[in-house]
Design an enzyme around this catalytic site. Structure first.
Site, short mmCIF file in Angstrom:
data_model
loop_
_atom_site.label_atom_id
_atom_site.label_comp_id
_atom_site.label_asym_id
_atom_site.label_seq_id
_atom_site.Cartn_x
_atom_site.Cartn_y
_atom_site.Cartn_z
N LYS A 195 -53.13 -29.74 -10.25
CA LYS A 195 -54.04 -29.07 -11.27
C LYS A 195 -53.37 -29.27 -12.85
O LYS A 195 -52.43 -28.73 -12.90
CB LYS A 195 -54.18 -27.58 -10.80
CG LYS A 195 -54.68 -26.98 -12.01
CD LYS A 195 -54.87 -25.38 -11.85
CE LYS A 195 -55.34 -24.50 -13.01
NZ LYS A 195 -55.49 -23.12 -12.84
N GLY B 130 -57.43 -14.81 -16.32
CA GLY B 130 -56.91 -13.19 -16.21
C GLY B 130 -57.79 -12.42 -16.64
O GLY B 130 -57.20 -11.02 -16.59
N ALA C 298 -60.78 -19.41 -13.16
CA ALA C 298 -60.65 -18.58 -13.89
C ALA C 298 -61.82 -17.66 -14.56
O ALA C 298 -62.99 -18.13 -14.43
CB ALA C 298 -60.08 -19.05 -15.49
N GLY C 299 -61.55 -16.21 -14.78
CA GLY C 299 -62.46 -15.35 -14.95
C GLY C 299 -63.13 -14.43 -13.70
O GLY C 299 -63.68 -13.45 -14.24
N ASN D 7 -56.85 -16.19 -9.15
CA ASN D 7 -55.48 -15.53 -9.00
C ASN D 7 -55.37 -14.12 -9.24
O ASN D 7 -55.43 -13.15 -8.38
CB ASN D 7 -54.55 -16.40 -9.92
CG ASN D 7 -52.86 -15.92 -9.61
OD1 ASN D 7 -52.04 -16.79 -9.72
ND2 ASN D 7 -52.46 -14.82 -9.00
N THR D 8 -55.68 -13.65 -10.46
CA THR D 8 -55.58 -12.33 -10.92
C THR D 8 -56.43 -11.27 -10.22
O THR D 8 -56.23 -10.21 -9.96
CB THR D 8 -55.65 -12.33 -12.64
OG1 THR D 8 -54.94 -13.43 -13.07
CG2 THR D 8 -55.33 -10.83 -13.00
#
Lengths: 267, 67
Positions: A108, A169, A195-196, A217-218
Site C-alpha cells: 500500500k 482516522g 480512510a474515513g 482501521n480506526t
C-alpha cells in the site's frame, strides 16, 4: 462472499490474487496484539495492513511481536508507507518491507502531504508509484477522490485505487459519493475506499456505490467494542455488496406506490 | 568501533562485524527484520558475508501495527 441466488463466487481479485472478503483492515491503535487478532478474526478479513518501523533495540528476546499473533503465512500482509512525506521515503520503506517479508510485492503506497489532515500528496504519490511498479511491486495506492488522478494512477499500472472517503482516522464517513461514483465508473481495477469510514452504515453506503472493498482501521480499533464492530463491518460490507449486485429500485420522488393491492378493498 | 543503529550510536569491540553477529549482540536473533547499511538493503543471504564497519549507519526495521 458467495452470491446466494446464483451460487457463483464474488471474489475480490487484486493483482491476480483472489479474496473472499472485501474488508481490508489495519492493525494500528488496538489495545493489544490479542485484541488485534480477535478483531481480524471477527472481521474475517484476509488482507491486513502493517506499518514498517525501526525495531525496538532494548527489547527482551521473548517479547511478542505483531507477526506472532498475525502470522504472514495465514494472512495477506499489506505493508504501508504511513508517515512518509516524499516518494523517496515511501520507496525506501517498501523496499525494506519486501526484504522483511521475503519478496512480498503487494504493497500500500501512501505519500502524505500534510500532518494535520494526512491528505495525500498526489504528485509525490504518482512519482513513487511509477518507480515502484517498474521495480516489480504490485501497488495499491491511497489517493484523493480526484477522478483524474485516480485514472492516472490506474494508467501507470497501480493494481487498486484507494481513494479517501474522508480524512484518515476522522470517522466522518462518505463525504463525496459523487466523486467516488465517477472513480468507480471509470476504473478498470478495484476501487477500495481507504480512510474515513466511521461506522457500519458508512461501509454499506460505500459498497452500495459500487466500491470493490473498504480498508479501515480506526473505525474498528477505536470503537468501544472493537471486536463487535469488526463483526458489524463484515456484515455491513456484505450487505452493501449484495445490495449493489441486486440493483436498487428506482427512486420515485414525491410519489408513493402502495405495496398492497388496490383492488378488492372492503368498502 | 561505533555504529549508528536506528539513530543511536552503539559501541562494539573489534573493527568489524557481520549482520549475523550484530543481531546476536542486539538480542534480536529469532526475530523477523530487514537491515539496511548506509542506505542499501543487506539481503538475508548475505548476513554472514558482508561486514559492518566503524561509522556505518544501520537501520533495522520490522512490521508493527498500522493502517
Amino acid at each position: 462472499m458467495v452470491d446466494k441466488i446464483s451460487n457463483t463466487s464474488d471474489d475480490l481479485t487484486i493483482a491476480g490474487l483472489s479474496f473472499k472478503s472485501r474488508l481490508l483492515i489495519g492493525t494500528g491503535k488496538y489495545n493489544s496484539f490479542k485484541e488485534t487478532r480477535s478483531a481480524i478474526d471477527a472481521s474475517q478479513s484476509e488482507i491486513v495492513t502493517v506499518a514498517i518501523r525501526r525495531v525496538n533495540l532494548g527489547q527482551s528476546p521473548d517479547e511478542a511481536s505483531l507477526l506472532d499473533f498475525i502470522p504472514p503465512e495465514q494472512f495477506t500482509y499489506l505493508p504501508n508507507t504511513a508517515g512518509c512525506y516524499s516518494s523517496d521515503e515511501a520507496i525506501r520503506t517498501l523496499r525494506l518491507a519486501r526484504e522483511l517479508l521475503d519478496g512480498h510485492n503487494l504493497v500500500k503506497l501512501e505519500v502524505l502531504g500534510d500532518p494535520d489532515t494526512l491528505y495525500p500528496n498526489v504528485v509525490e504519490t504518482i512519482k513513487a508509484a511509477k518507480i515502484l511498479i517498474k521495480d516489480g511491486f504490485d501497488v495499491m495506492v491511497y489517493t484523493s477522490d480526484d477522478p483524474i488522478i485516480a485514472k492516472q494512477l490506474e494508467e501507470i499500472g497501480c493494481c487498486a485505487i484507494m481513494p479517501l472517503a474522508s480524512l484518515i482516522g476522522s470517522g466522518m464517513g462518505i463525504l463525496n459519493p459523487w466523486n467516488l461514483e465517477i472513480i468507480i465508473d471509470k476504473a478498470n481495477v478495484p476501487v477500495i475506499v481507504d480512510a474515513g469510514v466511521g461506522t457500519a452504515s458508512d461501509a454499506t453506503i460505500a459498497m452500495e456505490l459500487g466500491c470493490d472493498g473498504i480498508l479501515m482501521n480506526t473505525a474498528i480499533a477505536l470503537a468501544h467494542n472493537p471486536i463487535l464492530m469488526a463483526s458489524a463491518m463484515r456484515k455491513a460490507i456484505e450487505s452493501g455488496r449484495e445490495a449493489f449486485l441486486a440493483g436498487r429500485m428506482d427512486k420515485k420522488p414525491y410519489r408513493a406506490s402502495p405495496s398492497s393491492p388496490v383492488k378488492g378493498l372492503i368498502k | 568501533m561505533k555504529i549508528h543503529i536506528n539513530g543511536n550510536i552503539k559501541e562494539f569491540k573489534g573493527i568489524k562485524t557481520t549482520p549475523e553477529e550484530l543481531i546476536i549482540k542486539l538480542n534480536l536473533n529469532g526475530k523477523r527484520f530487514a537491515i539496511e547499511r548506509n542506505g542499501e538493503i543487506i539481503p538475508k543471504k548475505d548476513f554472514n558475508k558482508i561486514y559492518i564497519n566503524d561509522g556505518d549507519k544501520i537501520e533495522i526495521i520490522g512490521a508493527v501495527g498500522g493502517g
